[in-house]
Scaffold this active site. Structure first.
Site, PDB file in Angstrom:
ATOM      1  CB  THR A  29      -0.781  -0.114   1.128  1.00 45.40           C
ATOM      2  OG1 THR A  29      -1.825  -1.086   1.196  1.00 45.40           O
ATOM      3  CG2 THR A  29      -1.757   1.224   1.298  1.00 45.40           C
ATOM      4  CG  HIS A 171      -5.287  -8.530   1.425  1.00 43.58           C
ATOM      5  ND1 HIS A 171      -4.832  -9.348   2.369  1.00 43.58           N
ATOM      6  CD2 HIS A 171      -4.846  -7.289   1.611  1.00 43.58           C
ATOM      7  CE1 HIS A 171      -4.028  -8.449   3.071  1.00 43.58           C
ATOM      8  NE2 HIS A 171      -3.866  -7.242   2.607  1.00 43.58           N
ATOM      9  N   GLY A 172      -6.338 -12.396   1.605  1.00 39.10           N
ATOM     10  CA  GLY A 172      -7.283 -12.785   2.760  1.00 39.10           C
ATOM     11  C   GLY A 172      -6.413 -13.008   4.047  1.00 39.10           C
ATOM     12  CG  HIS A 174      -1.570  -9.251   6.155  1.00 38.16           C
ATOM     13  ND1 HIS A 174      -0.902  -8.322   5.295  1.00 38.16           N
ATOM     14  CD2 HIS A 174      -0.896 -10.098   6.243  1.00 38.16           C
ATOM     15  CE1 HIS A 174       0.208  -9.297   4.697  1.00 38.16           C
ATOM     16  NE2 HIS A 174       0.396 -10.296   5.359  1.00 38.16           N
ATOM     17  CE1 TYR A 176      -6.258  -3.797   6.819  1.00 38.19           C
ATOM     18  CE2 TYR A 176      -4.487  -5.085   6.117  1.00 38.19           C
ATOM     19  CZ  TYR A 176      -4.859  -3.877   6.582  1.00 38.19           C
ATOM     20  OH  TYR A 176      -3.889  -2.938   6.870  1.00 38.19           O
TER      21      TYR A 176
HETATM   22  C1  FMN Z   1       4.551  -0.106   3.200  1.00 37.81           C
HETATM   23  C2  FMN Z   1       4.104  -1.514   3.143  1.00 37.81           C
HETATM   24  C3  FMN Z   1       2.600  -1.675   2.612  1.00 37.81           C
HETATM   25  C4  FMN Z   1       2.369  -2.935   2.448  1.00 37.81           C
HETATM   26  N1  FMN Z   1       0.976  -3.125   2.272  1.00 37.81           N
HETATM   27  C5  FMN Z   1       0.530  -4.280   1.787  1.00 37.81           C
HETATM   28  C6  FMN Z   1      -0.731  -4.570   1.338  1.00 37.81           C
HETATM   29  O1  FMN Z   1      -1.230  -3.569   0.557  1.00 37.81           O
HETATM   30  N2  FMN Z   1      -1.326  -5.756   1.110  1.00 37.81           N
HETATM   31  C7  FMN Z   1      -0.725  -6.907   1.687  1.00 37.81           C
HETATM   32  O2  FMN Z   1      -0.979  -8.066   1.421  1.00 37.81           O
HETATM   33  N3  FMN Z   1       0.603  -6.685   2.306  1.00 37.81           N
HETATM   34  C8  FMN Z   1       1.067  -5.521   2.330  1.00 37.81           C
HETATM   35  N4  FMN Z   1       2.286  -5.290   2.943  1.00 37.81           N
HETATM   36  C9  FMN Z   1       3.040  -6.656   3.604  1.00 37.81           C
HETATM   37  C10 FMN Z   1       4.149  -6.876   2.014  1.00 37.81           C
HETATM   38  O3  FMN Z   1       3.247  -7.319   1.125  1.00 37.81           O
HETATM   39  C11 FMN Z   1       5.163  -8.161   2.536  1.00 37.81           C
HETATM   40  O4  FMN Z   1       4.281  -9.200   2.990  1.00 37.81           O
HETATM   41  C12 FMN Z   1       5.875  -7.666   4.077  1.00 37.81           C
HETATM   42  O5  FMN Z   1       6.528  -6.422   3.726  1.00 37.81           O
HETATM   43  C13 FMN Z   1       7.090  -8.494   4.072  1.00 37.81           C
HETATM   44  O6  FMN Z   1       7.677  -8.573   3.050  1.00 37.81           O
HETATM   45  P1  FMN Z   1       9.354  -7.790   2.786  1.00 37.81           P
HETATM   46  O7  FMN Z   1      10.080  -8.370   4.203  1.00 37.81           O
HETATM   47  O8  FMN Z   1       9.913  -8.422   1.670  1.00 37.81           O
HETATM   48  O9  FMN Z   1       8.847  -6.407   3.135  1.00 37.81           O
HETATM   49  C14 FMN Z   1       2.884  -4.320   2.951  1.00 37.81           C
HETATM   50  C15 FMN Z   1       4.241  -3.868   3.402  1.00 37.81           C
HETATM   51  C16 FMN Z   1       4.688  -2.687   3.657  1.00 37.81           C
HETATM   52  C17 FMN Z   1       6.207  -2.423   4.052  1.00 37.81           C
END
Ligand code: FMN
Length: 369
Positions: A29, A171-172, A174, A176
């Site tokens: 996001t 998106h299932g 976190h 939500y």
């Molecule tokens: C700024 C930010 C926004 C995120 N927004 C979403 C999102 O919209 N939907 C989602 O499923 N996960 C979201 N996540 C989680 C990421 O998809 C990912 O699972 C998480 O950051 C772990 O991966 P990484 O360690 O490679 O960053 C977000 C993470 C970050 C850092």
């Protein structure tokens, strides 16, 4: 390119979906779509990653056409001619670079607060009502509401197909809406949408079935789920592999093609007695391809970000990830923050240019492209 790194740069095929590499951009996001419409900068943001070795982009969460779907400012919509036209530009730009893209279809559920766009007077919608100081802060969804939200997901999937997206991700995860139904902590319903985990899964199952019916048999459906919730990092839906299998089977049967198993650290074993992570178990139990995710390419300092207070052991190396990929513990690897800060992360890994990889910092969250 050393041999193990090559594993990330093999094509992946599932039905009509052919990905040039195993690197998936994780949904993130960004709040950079004023009015809910992806603009030229959003197009450029995704294009750059597709041009640099990302095989599949999962877009930032984009809201389905239901009045309570959104929870944050400037989140792109996935409904309305203006927003869909914006997404079409994104799709065309990604395809022109040889990449593939799916939208992450999102409803935030009870996390929504009064005052949020697009209609400030609409409260959060969730499995169960919440009242605070005599005011309804979360509207407990009726069966009519459930039907409307499911229809909104199905319509969004139809629209994704119409504008040339390569599939959809539901998106299932976190904490939500879909996950709020799964989770006993947020689902206290006494009707057929509440009860044990199998009953609490009914909403997701009906939703997946509706999406499948909307898009036909060949359009890929990715389902993202997690044990952890943004409301509680230690929450767990299941505690044994057997329970995980029982949880996933009906979702898989409902029409999921690929499971996106969201963990915060890919190297952590999901259950005692085996090194397999959540994606590893999910692949083994369902026989479907899986995506792993969680701190790929990050160093220790930034593991604390979004992680709160729990102690984090030394991060596992990229070699550890590649070994698992080579052993087919999972099929695809999603990368979030490392790709946010450095659009060229994948090609730098491919070409052994680790020293050129930009380190993650919170400033990256402000980057427009
Ligand atoms: C700024 C930010 C926004 C995120 N927004 C979403 C999102 O919209 N939907 C989602 O499923 N996960 C979201 N996540 C989680 C990421 O998809 C990912 O699972 C998480 O950051 C772990 O991966 P990484 O360690 O490679 O960053 C977000 C993470 C970050 C850092």
């Amino acid at each position: 390119m050393t041999a193990p790194v090559q594993a990330l740069f093999q094509p992946f095929r599932l039905g009509n979906l052919e990905l040039p590499t195993r690197v998936v951009m994780a949904p993130m996001t960004r709040s950079f779509s004023p009015g809910g419409v992806p603009n030229a900068q959003v197009v450029e943001y995704y294009r750059r990653r597709a041009a640099a070795g990302v095989g599949l982009i999962v877009t930032e969460g984009t809201t389905v056409g239901h009045k309570a779907a959104n929870g944050y400012p400037h989140v792109p919509r996935f409904y309305g001619a203006d927003a869909l036209a914006g997404w079409k530009q994104v799709v065309d730009a990604v395809h022109a670079e040889g990449g593939k893209i799916v939208p992450q279809l999102w409803h935030v559920g009870n996390v929504r607060k009064l005052g949020t766009e697009p209609d400030a007077s609409v409260p959060g919608y969730g499995p169960s009502e919440k009242i605070k100081d005599g005011n309804v802060v979360v509207h407990g969804m009726t069966k009519q509401d459930i039907a409307e939200v499911i229809a909104a997901f199905a319509q969004a999937a139809r629209d994704a197909q119409a504008i040339g997206m390569d599939g959809v991700e539901i998106h299932g995860a976190h904490g939500y809406l879909v996950d709020q139904f799964f989770w006993a902590g947020s689902n206290q319903r006494s009707d057929e949408y509440g009860g044990d985990l199998a009953q609490r899964s009914r909403f997701a199952i009906e939703l997946i079935q509706a999406v499948r019916a909307a898009v036909g048999p060949d359009f890929p459906i990715i389902f993202r789920f997690s044990q952890w919730k943004q409301q509680d990092y230690t929450a767990r839906l299941v505690t044994t592999a057997e329970e995980l299998g029982a949880f996933l089977k009906p979702l898989s049967d409902a029409g999921v093609d690929i499971f996106h198993c969201s963990t915060r650290r890919f190297w952590e074993p999901e259950f005692e007695g085996s090194d397999l992570n959540l994606a590893g178990w999910t692949r083994q139990l369902t026989g479907k391809p899986t995506i792993t995710v969680g701190s790929v390419g990050l160093d220790g300092e930034f593991l604390q970000f979004m992680v709160n207070t729990d102690k984090v052991a030394e991060p596992a190396s990229l070699e550890n990830l590649l070994e698992r990929l080579n052993k087919q513990e999972f099929d695809l690897v999603a990368v979030g923050r490392a790709l946010l800060v450095d659009p060229d992360w994948a090609v730098k890994v491919r070409d052994n240019r680790e020293q050129d990889i930009l380190p993650f910092s919170r400033e990256a969250l402000k980057q427009l492209v």
